[in-house]
Write an enzyme that holds these catalytic residues in place. Structure first.
Site, PDB file in Angstrom:
ATOM      1  N   CYS A   1       0.887  -1.161   0.000  1.00  0.00           N
ATOM      2  CA  CYS A   1       0.000   0.000   0.000  1.00  0.00           C
ATOM      3  C   CYS A   1       0.928   1.216   0.000  1.00  0.00           C
ATOM      4  CB  CYS A   1      -0.941  -0.023   1.204  1.00  0.00           C
ATOM      5  SG  CYS A   1      -0.101  -0.097   2.800  1.00  0.00           S
ATOM      6  N   ARG A   2       0.449   2.362   0.407  1.00  0.00           N
ATOM      7  CA  ARG A   2       1.303   3.550   0.363  1.00  0.00           C
ATOM      8  C   ARG A   2       2.430   3.477   1.392  1.00  0.00           C
ATOM      9  NH1 ARG A   2       2.005   7.832   3.138  1.00  0.00           N
ATOM     10  NH2 ARG A   2       0.113   7.607   4.345  1.00  0.00           N
TER      11      ARG A   2
END
Length: 177
Positions: A65-66
């Site tokens: 994810c980020r």
């Protein structure tokens, strides 16, 4: 709570080049459209299904994810998808970029919805405060309305502003992809 072991960006890059890994980006389509690691497959966490990976169970999975936090918080859910071995990219996309590794970046894609909501809500709250100071104290209600909406979104998981922004023309083509 289950924990996914971590893999560093450089280790991931080497294993991707050798074709040993399937890299799964669990972010939302708007986030992925703006920026993602080359070769990452988008499978949003909100819609993830174990059958999404029927042909890849023999590979090692790396979820990203980020920042790595969203992946870590959903580790048990991701581990249940049937991979023989699974990891989380340590530090997520942010760490990948910090390591100087390449990403696909689309400047034409809009900011992700969460950031759009933050900008819009912050702007409305600031506007309410400025108008209350300059025009009428009744404009403080605008700031209160925004604050109440954010609290409800946090408590219920439903954000009307995000739904409204998702329907805007600049988001439609990227969210439906």
């Amino acid at each position: 709570m289950s924990i996914l072991p971590k893999i560093t960006p450089t280790d991931l890059q080497q294993r991707l080049q050798r074709g040993e890994i399937v890299l799964i980006d669990i972010r939302e389509p708007s986030e992925y459209a703006r920026e993602h690691i080359h070769g990452a497959r988008l499978v949003p966490l909100a819609a993830i299904d174990s059958h999404d990976f029927d042909t890849e169970r023999n590979k090692v999975a790396v979820f990203t994810c980020r920042s790595g936090n969203r992946t870590a918080m959903n580790a048990s859910r991701l581990l249940a998808k049937g991979f023989r071995e699974a990891y989380v990219l340590d530090g997520g996309l942010d760490a990948w970029k910090s390591a100087g590794l390449p990403v696909h970046f689309n400047a034409e894609a809009p900011l992700d919805l969460q950031r759009q909501v933050q900008i819009t809500a912050g702007g409305m709250a600031l506007l309410g405060a400025i108008l209350a100071w300059l025009v009428s104290p009744w404009f403080i209600a605008l700031s209160g309305f925004v604050g109440a909406g954010l609290m409800m979104a946090g408590m219920t998981g439903f954000c009307g502003m995000a739904r409204l922004l998702a329907a805007m023309p600049w988001n439609r083509k990227f969210l439906s992809a």
